[in-house]
Motif scaffolding. Structure first.
Motif, PDB file in Angstrom:
ATOM      1  N   TYR A  45      -8.915  -1.918   4.194  1.00 16.78           N
ATOM      2  CA  TYR A  45      -7.757  -1.023   4.234  1.00 16.78           C
ATOM      3  C   TYR A  45      -6.983  -1.205   5.544  1.00 16.78           C
ATOM      4  CZ  TYR A  45      -4.970   3.225   4.477  1.00 16.78           C
ATOM      5  OH  TYR A  45      -3.928   4.107   4.615  1.00 16.78           O
ATOM      6  N   ALA A  46      -7.719  -1.360   6.654  1.00 16.97           N
ATOM      7  CA  ALA A  46      -7.056  -1.541   7.953  1.00 16.97           C
ATOM      8  C   ALA A  46      -6.170  -2.787   7.926  1.00 16.97           C
ATOM      9  CB  ALA A  46      -8.097  -1.651   9.069  1.00 16.97           C
ATOM     10  N   TRP A  49      -3.174  -2.099   5.705  1.00 15.50           N
ATOM     11  CA  TRP A  49      -2.222  -1.197   6.358  1.00 15.50           C
ATOM     12  C   TRP A  49      -1.406  -1.951   7.403  1.00 15.50           C
ATOM     13  CZ3 TRP A  49      -0.047   0.728  10.589  1.00 15.50           C
ATOM     14  CH2 TRP A  49       0.723   1.892  10.421  1.00 15.50           C
ATOM     15  N   ARG A  50      -2.103  -2.757   8.209  1.00 15.70           N
ATOM     16  CA  ARG A  50      -1.389  -3.457   9.300  1.00 15.70           C
ATOM     17  C   ARG A  50      -0.398  -4.476   8.744  1.00 15.70           C
ATOM     18  NH1 ARG A  50      -6.666  -3.227  12.540  1.00 15.70           N
ATOM     19  NH2 ARG A  50      -6.252  -1.352  13.765  1.00 15.70           N
ATOM     20  N   LYS A  55       1.332   3.361   3.981  1.00 15.94           N
ATOM     21  CA  LYS A  55       0.051   3.945   3.568  1.00 15.94           C
ATOM     22  C   LYS A  55      -0.202   3.780   2.062  1.00 15.94           C
ATOM     23  CE  LYS A  55      -0.463   8.443   2.993  1.00 15.94           C
ATOM     24  NZ  LYS A  55      -1.143   8.596   1.705  1.00 15.94           N
ATOM     25  N   ASP A 137      -0.632   0.355  16.846  1.00 18.91           N
ATOM     26  CA  ASP A 137      -0.472   0.205  15.387  1.00 18.91           C
ATOM     27  C   ASP A 137       0.896   0.709  14.933  1.00 18.91           C
ATOM     28  OD1 ASP A 137      -2.614  -1.133  14.185  1.00 18.91           O
ATOM     29  OD2 ASP A 137      -3.915   0.611  14.364  1.00 18.91           O
ATOM     30  N   VAL A 156      -4.516 -10.195  15.656  1.00 19.14           N
ATOM     31  CA  VAL A 156      -5.548  -9.214  15.274  1.00 19.14           C
ATOM     32  C   VAL A 156      -6.663  -9.872  14.468  1.00 19.14           C
ATOM     33  CG1 VAL A 156      -5.971  -6.968  14.166  1.00 19.14           C
ATOM     34  CG2 VAL A 156      -3.766  -7.415  15.240  1.00 19.14           C
TER      35      VAL A 156
END
Lengths: 200, 182
Positions: A45-46, A49-50, A55, A137, A156
């Motif tokens: 999910y991270a 999202w990035r 969302k 973020d 990242v």
């Protein structure tokens, strides 16, 4: 003392437990697949999202990643870490999602309209957002799409520019210049925030 | 003075980014529904593929049986012997038929009386053909009581029909599950 031993033991056994779940999931066990989901979905999910900076889209694509994973888990041969392989699956699913979305938008807007409307590139996360996100973020989310994708994948996630260029269908030089662009924009916006903080 | 942060400071902030984020809504329920749907679909596809050879076998058996019953030479028996045998053969055929029906009924009851109409039309037709072949053999046996081959064929047909029903049962019941899911 005892607690640290327990934690060490957990770390020691976690990979073999994960291997077991992978093997069971390959045999069609949904219970084992659920365990894999529990273990990895926050990381997936991270990344979603990035890359997407939204969302709702991130949640939808995260689900899609696990559905694709269920279909493709037999392709995992154990040559790399499962999490590494899952991250590459995630990146591909996100990029496919973005391409589909672009195609759809391009179909909706006519050629004439495209000259007056630009496709929504930047995310709409306010910088004063208090959703518990790290400050960086929030700034990454405000980057233009290409610069954001390159920055997330390179800085990242640790992909090389050659890999990113292949994934995003661009020249290696473009990937590097998008990265520098992202870095410059981030440094600028972070400095502005720091300056405002100092004045206050 | 607008002093920009350094590359090092930015890299340090990147390293501090959390590796994990918690989604707000429960994502598992949607994933579970999607993968269950896929498993169901692939199960049905594989069952269809597995059933295809069985269906061919059933058709072949039915065709052979019908041909046998139609073209097999009737043994020339003397009238008194025929008359004597007619009663016993009819009894034997009836007993076999009763046994078969009881077994079939018990099997269907144990499966919760599945709905045969859930089967694809082709499968239903093949079951019907097999049943018709069985009836034809039973009929032929009444006229040709001494034919041991026909008796064996009847027993074989009964067994084949039961085996086929047994293999088709999961398919019928899974159809129900799929409909419920939809």
């Amino acid at each position: 003392m005892n607690n640290s031993k327990v934690i060490d033991a957990k770390k020691l056994f976690a990979p073999s437990q994960e291997q077991e779940w992978i093997a069971q999931a390959k045999q069609g066990s949904q219970a084992a697949f659920h365990q894999l989901y529990e273990l990895h979905h926050r990381q997936v999910y991270a990344l979603c999202w990035r890359m997407l900076a939204d969302k709702d889209s991130a949640e939808d694509v995260c689900q899609e990643v696990f559905v694709v994973l269920w279909q493709k888990i037999n392709n995992f041969r154990g040559e790399s870490k499962f999490s590494t392989w899952l991250h590459s699956v995630t990146s591909n699913v996100v990029l496919t999602h973005l391409r589909k979305q672009k195609n759809w938008l391009q179909r909706v807007f006519s050629i004439e309209q495209q000259t007056s409307y630009s496709l929504p590139e930047e995310a709409t996360v306010p910088l004063d957002d208090s959703s518990g996100l790290e400050e960086l973020d929030r700034h990454i989310a405000k980057l233009p799409e290409r610069a954001r994708l390159v920055f997330v994948l390179f800085a990242v996630e640790g992909y090389r520019h050659e890999e990113i260029a292949g994934m995003l269908n661009m020249a290696v030089g473009s990937s590097k210049s998008q990265y520098h662009r992202a870095k410059a924009l981030l440094k600028e916006s972070l400095s502005e925030v720091a300056l405002v903080g100092e004045k206050l | 003075m607008n002093e920009q942060i350094s590359d090092q400071a930015l890299a340090s902030q990147v390293n501090k980014l959390p590796k994990e984020m918690q989604p707000e809504r429960d994502l598992w329920s949607g994933i579970e529904r999607a993968i269950q749907g896929q498993s169901q679909q692939s199960y049905n596809e594989s069952t269809k593929n597995n059933l295809a050879p069985m269906a061919w076998a059933a058709s072949l058996i039915a065709a052979v049986l019908v041909a046998w019953v139609s073209f097999a030479p009737t043994p020339q028996l003397s009238t008194p012997l025929m008359a004597k045998n007619e009663g016993t053969t009819e009894q034997l055929v009836n007993t076999m038929q009763t046994n078969f029906q009881q077994q079939k009924q018990a099997m269907l009851v144990s499966y919760g009386q599945p709905d045969m109409t859930n089967l694809p039309i082709k499968m239903q037709n093949q079951l019907i053909e097999l049943a018709q072949a069985r009836k034809a053999i039973e009929k032929a046996l009444i006229n040709d009581g001494n034919n041991v081959d026909l008796l064996n064929l009847l027993r074989f047909t009964h067994q084949q029909e039961l085996n086929l029903l047994q293999k088709l049962y999961p398919y019928m019941s899974n159809k129900n599950v799929q409909w419920q899911t939809i």
